[in-house]
Design a protein around this motif. Structure first.
Motif, PDB file in Angstrom:
ATOM      1  N   SER B   3       0.723  -1.065  -0.021  1.00 38.31           N
ATOM      2  CA  SER B   3      -0.113   0.181  -0.043  1.00 38.31           C
ATOM      3  C   SER B   3       0.803   1.326  -0.036  1.00 38.31           C
ATOM      4  CB  SER B   3      -1.041  -0.030   1.173  1.00 38.31           C
ATOM      5  OG  SER B   3      -0.104   0.138   2.402  1.00 38.31           O
ATOM      6  N   SER B   5       3.530   1.641  -1.661  1.00 40.00           N
ATOM      7  CA  SER B   5       4.041   2.012  -2.973  1.00 40.00           C
ATOM      8  C   SER B   5       2.941   2.512  -3.731  1.00 40.00           C
ATOM      9  CB  SER B   5       4.351   0.523  -3.857  1.00 40.00           C
ATOM     10  OG  SER B   5       5.367  -0.137  -2.752  1.00 40.00           O
ATOM     11  N   TYR B   6       1.878   2.117  -3.542  1.00 39.68           N
ATOM     12  CA  TYR B   6       0.512   2.428  -4.190  1.00 39.68           C
ATOM     13  C   TYR B   6       0.423   3.996  -3.910  1.00 39.68           C
ATOM     14  CZ  TYR B   6      -4.316   2.967  -5.628  1.00 39.68           C
ATOM     15  OH  TYR B   6      -5.496   3.188  -6.105  1.00 39.68           O
ATOM     16  N   GLY B  95       6.762   1.973  -6.564  1.00 45.55           N
ATOM     17  CA  GLY B  95       5.752   3.191  -6.634  1.00 45.55           C
ATOM     18  C   GLY B  95       6.015   3.817  -7.996  1.00 45.55           C
ATOM     19  N   ILE B  98       5.017   1.405 -10.828  1.00 43.57           N
ATOM     20  CA  ILE B  98       3.598   1.219 -11.040  1.00 43.57           C
ATOM     21  C   ILE B  98       3.325   2.356 -11.951  1.00 43.57           C
ATOM     22  CG2 ILE B  98       1.115   1.238  -9.998  1.00 43.57           C
ATOM     23  CD1 ILE B  98       2.468   0.285  -7.512  1.00 43.57           C
TER      24      ILE B  98
END
Lengths: 210, 221
Positions: B3, B5-6, B95, B98
Motif C-alpha cells: 500500500s 508503493s501504491y 511506486g 507502477i
C-alpha cells in the motif's frame, strides 16, 4: 523519555581525495539536545545526511538503536525527523495534502489532530490549504518542521534550523527544541551560537580532519 | 508491492495531473512521430512487416521522451531527499514502477489504436499473440526505463544519457517484441512463437529482479 541511541563508530567520509572527517566517534544515548559544529564546508550537512541514512559513509558506521535493538536501515525513516534548508517539499500540493501524502507513503495513519496542533504552533493553520508554491521561504521552512514532527520521531535532526526564519519563527523553533529535547534526541548542525546554546554536548568537526 | 508503493504512485499521479510533466511531452511526441511517418510514407503502400517495426520504433522513442520523468522530476525539483526521508528504497522503486507501467500501457494503447486506424497494412491476424507481446513488452519497457531513469537522474546530461544507456539494455526486448508483432501480423500461432515469448518473459523477470536488487545502491548517493 526515549530509549533511542545513536552511535558513530570510526566514521570516515571522503569525496574522492578530499577528506571531510576521519575517525569520528560519538554516542548519544539519552534524550537531550546535542550539537554538531564547524565552519562552512566542514561537513556538518554531510554528517547529518549520513546519520539520517541518506548517504553512506566511506568507512565506519552509524548505529541507531531503539530499546537496545538495532534499527534496520530500511526502517530508519520512521524514527527520524529531518529539517534542512535543502529539503524541498512538493510545491504543487498544499501543506495539508503534503502531510497526508507523507503519512500514506510512510504507511502510518494520518494524525489530523497532531498536524493541526503543529500547524497552529507554526502559525500556518490559516494557510494549510494553500499550495506550497505560494508560500514565502520562511513559511516553507516552518512547513518542514511540521513534516519532521508529524510522525513523532525519536530522533530530530535539524540542519541550520533557523535559516530563513524571522525572530518570531526562531523563538518558536528554540521553544520546540527545548520541548522535544526533554523526551527525544535533538541533533542540531549549525555554526550559529544561538542555535547551539542549549546543547549539552557538541561535536566539533574541525577536530576530525586528520 | 504494497500500500505504501501504491500511495507513492497516487502521489505521482496527482502530481502529474497538476504539473503535466510527462503527459504533454508524451502526447506531443506520439502525434509528431506518427505524423512524420504518415507524411514520409505518403501514398506508398508499406508492407505489414515494416509497420510492425515502425510501431516499436515509435514506442521506443516515446518511452525515451517521457519515462525518465519518474526520477528526473524529483531530482530536478530537489524532492528526492524528501522521498528518502519517508520511504524505503524498495517502496520508492515499486511506486515509480507502477506509475511507469500505467503510463506505458496508456501511451502504447493510444499508439496501437492510432496505428490500426491510420495504416491499412497494420492488420493483426493473431490478436491474442499481439496482446501477449504487447503486455510483456510494455512491462519490460517500464521496468528497464524506470531503473535507467533512477541511474541517469543523478547525472549531468540526463537528456542525452537516457536513450544512450537505454538502447543496449532495451535492444533484446525491442528486437524480440518486433518479431512477436510480426508473428501476430502474419497470423502465426502461439505454439510457433513460444521461444520468443519465453525470451520476453525471461527478460522481464531478470530486469525486475536486478532492478529491485540494485536500486538500494543507486538511490543512496
Amino acid at each position: 523519555m526515549t530509549n533511542y541511541s545513536i552511535e558513530a563508530v570510526e566514521l570516515n567520509k571522503s569525496f574522492g581525495r578530499r577528506l571531510i572527517f576521519n575517525d569520528l566517534q560519538f554516542k548519544f544515548d539519552k534524550s537531550g539536545i546535542y550539537g554538531i559544529s564547524g565552519p562552512n564546508g566542514s561537513g556538518k550537512s554531510t554528517l547529518v545526511k549520513i546519520i539520517a541514512g541518506i548517504i553512506g559513509a566511506s568507512k565506519g558506521k552509524i548505529i541507531h538503536k531503539l530499546d537496545n535493538k538495532e534499527i534496520a536501515e530500511e526502517n530508519l525513516h520512521n524514527h527520524i525527523g529531518f529539517v534542512s534548508p535543502y529539503l524541498v517539499l512538493y510545491e504543487e500540493f498544499s501543506t495539508y495534502e503534503n502531510m497526508k501524502l507523507f503519512a500514506e507513503i510512510r504507511g502510518t495513519k494520518f494524525n489530523g489532530d497532531r498536524v493541526d496542533y503543529l500547524l497552529e504552533k507554526f502559525l500556518l493553520y490559516k494557510r494549510k490549504d494553500d499550495l506550497l508554491k505560494t508560500y514565502s521561504s520562511g513559511m516553507k521552512q516552518r512547513v518542514k518542521f511540521i513534516f519532521a514532527l508529524m510522525h513523532s520521531p525519536e530522533l530530530l535532526i535539524l540542519d541550520e534550523p533557523t535559516s530563513n526564519l524571522d525572530d518570531e519563527g526562531k523563538n518558536s523553533v528554540y521553544e520546540l527544541i527545548k520541548e522535544e529535547g526533554q523526551k527525544n534526541i535533538v541533533l542540531i548542525a549549525s555554526n550559529e551560537k544561538n542555535d547551539l546554546e542549549n546543547c549539552s554536548d557538541i561535536v566539533y568537526l574541525e577536530k576530525y580532519k586528520n | 508491492m504494497n500500500s505504501k508503493s501504491y500511495s507513492l504512485f497516487l502521489k505521482d499521479f496527482k502530481s502529474e495531473l497538476r504539473t503535466r510533466y510527462a503527459i504533454n511531452a508524451l502526447a506531443m511526441f506520439i502525434i509528431v512521430a506518427i505524423s512524420v511517418i504518415l507524411f514520409s510514407v505518403g501514398n506508398e503502400k508499406i508492407s505489414p512487416s515494416l509497420t510492425g517495426g515502425l510501431f516499436w520504433v515509435v514506442i521506443f522513442f516515446t518511452a525515451m521522451s517521457g519515462l525518465s520523468r519518474a526520477f528526473v522530476s524529483e531530482e530536478e525539483r530537489g524532492t528526492s531527499l524528501t522521498l528518502q526521508l519517508i520511504a524505503a528504497p524498495s517502496t520508492v522503486y515499486a511506486g515509480k514502477l507502477i506509475f511507469n507501467i500505467i503510463l506505458v500501457f496508456v501511451m502504447n494503447t493510444i499508439i496501437a489504436i492510432l496505428y490500426s486506424a491510420i495504416f491499412e497494412a497494420f492488420i493483426i491476424k493473431n490478436f491474442w499473440l499481439f496482446l501477449a507481446s504487447f503486455v510483456l513488452g510494455n512491462i519490460g519497457l517500464a521496468v528497464s526505463s524506470t531503473i535507467i531513469a533512477a541511474i541517469i537522474s543523478k547525472a549531468g546530461a540526463k537528456g542525452t544519457l537516457y536513450p544512450v544507456l537505454s538502447f543496449p539494455i532495451l535492444l533484446p526486448l525491442i528486437l524480440t517484441s518486433v518479431q512477436l508483432t510480426l508473428f501476430a501480423l502474419d497470423g502465426i500461432s502461439f505454439e510457433r512463437a513460444k521461444f520468443e515469448l519465453a525470451i520476453v518473459v525471461s527478460y522481464d523477470v531478470i530486469m525486475l529482479t536486478a532492478s529491485f536488487m540494485l536500486f538500494d545502491f543507486i538511490w543512496k548517493e
